[in-house]
Design a protein around this motif. Structure first.
Motif, PDB file in Angstrom:
ATOM      1  N   HIS A 197       0.510  -1.371   0.142  1.00 46.63           N
ATOM      2  CA  HIS A 197       0.204   0.162   0.305  1.00 46.63           C
ATOM      3  C   HIS A 197       0.687   1.362   0.315  1.00 46.63           C
ATOM      4  N   PHE A 198       0.939   2.450  -0.836  1.00 49.87           N
ATOM      5  CA  PHE A 198       1.425   3.153  -0.853  1.00 49.87           C
ATOM      6  C   PHE A 198       0.338   4.015  -1.367  1.00 49.87           C
ATOM      7  N   SER A 199       0.562   5.412  -0.860  1.00 47.29           N
ATOM      8  CA  SER A 199      -0.820   6.978  -1.656  1.00 47.29           C
ATOM      9  C   SER A 199       0.633   7.860  -1.909  1.00 47.29           C
ATOM     10  N   PRO A 200       0.647   8.006  -3.054  1.00 49.67           N
ATOM     11  CA  PRO A 200       1.390   8.668  -3.709  1.00 49.67           C
ATOM     12  C   PRO A 200       1.567  10.181  -4.293  1.00 49.67           C
ATOM     13  N   GLU A 201       0.120  10.486  -3.688  1.00 49.47           N
ATOM     14  CA  GLU A 201      -0.231  11.855  -3.834  1.00 49.47           C
ATOM     15  C   GLU A 201       1.077  12.908  -2.869  1.00 49.47           C
ATOM     16  N   ARG A 202       1.461  12.492  -1.816  1.00 50.20           N
ATOM     17  CA  ARG A 202       2.019  13.644  -1.674  1.00 50.20           C
ATOM     18  C   ARG A 202       3.961  13.366  -1.772  1.00 50.20           C
ATOM     19  N   CYS A 203       3.763  12.511  -1.843  1.00 52.53           N
ATOM     20  CA  CYS A 203       5.265  11.525  -2.812  1.00 52.53           C
ATOM     21  C   CYS A 203       4.671  12.868  -4.352  1.00 52.53           C
ATOM     22  N   LEU A 204       4.463  12.370  -5.144  1.00 52.29           N
ATOM     23  CA  LEU A 204       4.357  13.174  -6.040  1.00 52.29           C
ATOM     24  C   LEU A 204       4.619  15.023  -6.223  1.00 52.29           C
ATOM     25  N   GLN A 205       3.978  15.378  -5.103  1.00 52.60           N
ATOM     26  CA  GLN A 205       4.126  16.803  -5.027  1.00 52.60           C
ATOM     27  C   GLN A 205       4.779  17.126  -4.374  1.00 52.60           C
ATOM     28  N   SER A 206       5.576  16.882  -3.525  1.00 51.10           N
ATOM     29  CA  SER A 206       6.836  16.578  -3.042  1.00 51.10           C
ATOM     30  C   SER A 206       8.239  16.711  -4.579  1.00 51.10           C
ATOM     31  N   LEU A 207       8.101  15.468  -4.991  1.00 54.92           N
ATOM     32  CA  LEU A 207       9.129  15.512  -6.205  1.00 54.92           C
ATOM     33  C   LEU A 207       8.782  16.416  -7.262  1.00 54.92           C
ATOM     34  N   SER A 208       7.809  16.762  -7.436  1.00 57.18           N
ATOM     35  CA  SER A 208       7.420  17.596  -8.726  1.00 57.18           C
ATOM     36  C   SER A 208       7.881  18.769  -8.181  1.00 57.18           C
ATOM     37  N   ALA A 209       8.112  19.350  -6.867  1.00 58.56           N
ATOM     38  CA  ALA A 209       8.583  20.502  -6.700  1.00 58.56           C
ATOM     39  C   ALA A 209      10.227  20.813  -6.507  1.00 58.56           C
ATOM     40  N   HIS A 210      10.650  19.108  -6.559  1.00 54.79           N
ATOM     41  CA  HIS A 210      12.269  19.110  -5.645  1.00 54.79           C
ATOM     42  C   HIS A 210      12.521  19.786  -7.421  1.00 54.79           C
ATOM     43  N   ILE A 211      11.383  18.996  -9.016  1.00 55.10           N
ATOM     44  CA  ILE A 211      12.660  18.448  -9.673  1.00 55.10           C
ATOM     45  C   ILE A 211      11.609  20.191 -10.316  1.00 55.10           C
ATOM     46  N   GLN A 286       6.470   9.769 -13.073  1.00 53.44           N
ATOM     47  CA  GLN A 286       7.147   8.996 -14.280  1.00 53.44           C
ATOM     48  C   GLN A 286       8.015   8.572 -13.110  1.00 53.44           C
ATOM     49  N   LEU A 287       9.059   9.273 -13.112  1.00 51.48           N
ATOM     50  CA  LEU A 287       9.755   8.492 -11.687  1.00 51.48           C
ATOM     51  C   LEU A 287       9.201   7.762 -10.787  1.00 51.48           C
ATOM     52  N   LEU A 288       7.825   7.962 -10.558  1.00 49.57           N
ATOM     53  CA  LEU A 288       7.835   7.721  -9.753  1.00 49.57           C
ATOM     54  C   LEU A 288       7.111   5.589  -9.639  1.00 49.57           C
ATOM     55  N   VAL A 289       6.795   5.195 -10.973  1.00 46.92           N
ATOM     56  CA  VAL A 289       6.012   4.457 -11.447  1.00 46.92           C
ATOM     57  C   VAL A 289       7.357   4.197 -11.915  1.00 46.92           C
ATOM     58  N   ILE A 290       8.511   3.966 -12.014  1.00 46.42           N
ATOM     59  CA  ILE A 290       9.348   3.081 -13.105  1.00 46.42           C
ATOM     60  C   ILE A 290      10.146   2.823 -11.499  1.00 46.42           C
ATOM     61  N   SER A 317      11.430   4.296   9.340  1.00 50.61           N
ATOM     62  CA  SER A 317      12.359   5.087   9.789  1.00 50.61           C
ATOM     63  C   SER A 317      13.198   5.006   8.915  1.00 50.61           C
ATOM     64  N   VAL A 318      12.436   4.328   7.451  1.00 52.03           N
ATOM     65  CA  VAL A 318      13.381   4.031   5.840  1.00 52.03           C
ATOM     66  C   VAL A 318      12.080   5.671   5.180  1.00 52.03           C
ATOM     67  N   PRO A 319      13.407   5.614   3.998  1.00 55.91           N
ATOM     68  CA  PRO A 319      12.642   6.546   3.376  1.00 55.91           C
ATOM     69  C   PRO A 319      11.634   6.384   2.455  1.00 55.91           C
ATOM     70  N   CYS A 320      10.571   7.320   2.585  1.00 57.27           N
ATOM     71  CA  CYS A 320       9.705   7.390   1.431  1.00 57.27           C
ATOM     72  C   CYS A 320      10.435   7.186   0.484  1.00 57.27           C
ATOM     73  N   LEU A 321       8.822   6.939  -0.725  1.00 60.36           N
ATOM     74  CA  LEU A 321       9.501   6.950  -2.621  1.00 60.36           C
ATOM     75  C   LEU A 321       9.594   8.368  -2.661  1.00 60.36           C
ATOM     76  N   CYS A 322       9.358   9.436  -2.782  1.00 59.91           N
ATOM     77  CA  CYS A 322       9.898  10.048  -2.948  1.00 59.91           C
ATOM     78  C   CYS A 322      11.162  10.502  -2.831  1.00 59.91           C
ATOM     79  N   GLN A 323      11.763  10.439  -1.636  1.00 60.66           N
ATOM     80  CA  GLN A 323      13.384  10.137  -1.101  1.00 60.66           C
ATOM     81  C   GLN A 323      14.144   9.566  -1.278  1.00 60.66           C
ATOM     82  N   PHE A 324      13.692   8.245  -1.474  1.00 58.72           N
ATOM     83  CA  PHE A 324      14.124   7.379  -2.280  1.00 58.72           C
ATOM     84  C   PHE A 324      14.777   7.599  -3.947  1.00 58.72           C
ATOM     85  N   ILE A 325      14.029   8.615  -4.649  1.00 55.99           N
ATOM     86  CA  ILE A 325      13.931   8.877  -5.962  1.00 55.99           C
ATOM     87  C   ILE A 325      15.304   9.601  -5.922  1.00 55.99           C
ATOM     88  N   GLU A 326      14.939  10.843  -5.045  1.00 57.53           N
ATOM     89  CA  GLU A 326      15.858  12.166  -4.734  1.00 57.53           C
ATOM     90  C   GLU A 326      17.326  11.656  -4.922  1.00 57.53           C
TER      91      GLU A 326
END
Length: 340
Positions: A197-211, A286-290, A317-326
């Protein structure tokens, strides 16, 4: 191991067919929303037997019980193309833990024999001294090789993780991401398909802002990082119709041989960028999916580094998906992670 991971409450792997984690039945009894990073279901199959496959019927029933309304024919075909093709299963077997252990044993014995033969030619010391020295050297080199192989296993695998991108593109809209791992059950190599289970909304917003920030301040660095995410595709060269007709007339034999020669199509390799240039939201999606398949694989095997700053995984204590991608794909060196 992060919170939400299966432990003693998971049912053991079944070699007769496919087993589904007992955690799924526990979640059905719970009325609370599952946490990000929580395993909902695990499908298993014996990779040593080519006739076995994942139990898709049971998987479809469990997905419906989770409220995931996806056309079964669509995701079944994508999973079949991603991980159940014979060539993919062979690749996964040759990259499995069982095969790596066998390679390590063979490498150690071969290295020990070669070093010992060389030492004997030099008449170095006594027999037991030479044996201890050779054993120590062989063990050290073998351990280094195993560590290098283990480090490579922590990187994104274009042949397995990225092949699940098409499936994750569908399921991430329903707060699910998939990953595949292998495990040993005696002499059997078991493939496990994990539904997390993973809700991507917050990761999508954070990763979009980072890009967006990288496009404004470090555009060249962003493009260089994304250029590394590419695959080589074999494409058929389409010749020009006029030239093809002219060439066929010139190359036609004067005397008919009566033999019809089927020419093989001309192919060339093309570089396909997995994340093309576009709006930050599209690139982030696209990054979240890949990276979903790689993230799940490292998450369930406990290979993700610890995160020192809060992410989007509750009570973990582990990183979320957007942190892992960054930190892995975008080369953002921030003090999020600490070594194990």
């Amino acid at each position: 191991m992060p919170d939400g991971m299966p432990g003693d409450h998971c049912s053991p792997v079944s070699l007769q067919g496919c087993s589904v984690s007992a955690l799924s039945s526990l979640l059905l009894k719970s009325r609370t929303e599952p946490l990000n990073g929580q395993v909902l279901m695990v499908l298993s199959m014996d990779n040593n037997c080519s006739a076995t496959s994942f139990d898709m019927e049971l998987c479809a029933e469990k997905l419906k019980s989770f409220g995931v309304q996806v056309a079964a024919d669509q995701w079944r075909r994508l999973i079949q193309d991603a991980v159940l093709k014979p060539e993919v299963r062979r690749y996964m077997f040759y990259n499995s833990r069982a095969f790596q252990i066998a390679i390590a044993v063979v490498f150690y014995m071969s290295l020990w024999t070669n070093i010992y033969s060389t030492v004997q030619l030099c008449s170095f010391g006594r027999y037991w001294e030479a044996s201890m020295l050779v054993t120590l050297a062989a063990v050290v080199v073998t351990v280094v090789v195993i560590l290098v192989m283990d480090r490579c296993q922590r990187k994104i695998n274009m042949n397995t993780d990225v092949r699940l991108a098409a499936v994750n593109e569908i399921f991430i809209k329903h707060s699910l991401i998939l990953g595949i791992t292998d495990a040993l059950d005696g002499p059997h190599n078991i493939l496990q398909l994990w539904f997390v289970h993973f809700s991507p909304e917050r990761c999508l917003q954070s990763l979009s802002a980072h890009i967006t920030d990288m496009q404004r301040t470090r555009e060249s660095g962003l493009r260089h990082s994304l250029d590394q995410l590419c695959v080589v595709m074999e494409a058929v060269v389409q010749p020009d119709p006029g030239r093809e007709e002219e060439a066929s007339c010139e190359e036609s034999p004067l005397l008919s041989s009566g033999v019809n020669l089927n020419k093989e199509p001309v192919t060339c390799n093309e570089m396909l960028h997995l994340v093309p240039e576009g709006p930050p939201e599209v690139m982030a999606q696209q990054l979240l999916v890949i990276f979903s398949g790689c993230y799940v694989r490292l998450l369930v095997t406990g290979q993700l580094p610890r995160a020192t700053a809060g992410g989007h995984l509750e009570h973990s204590s582990v990183p979320c998906l957007c942190q892992f991608i960054e930190i892995t794909a975008l080369n953002t060196h921030q003090s999020w992670f600490v070594g194990r």
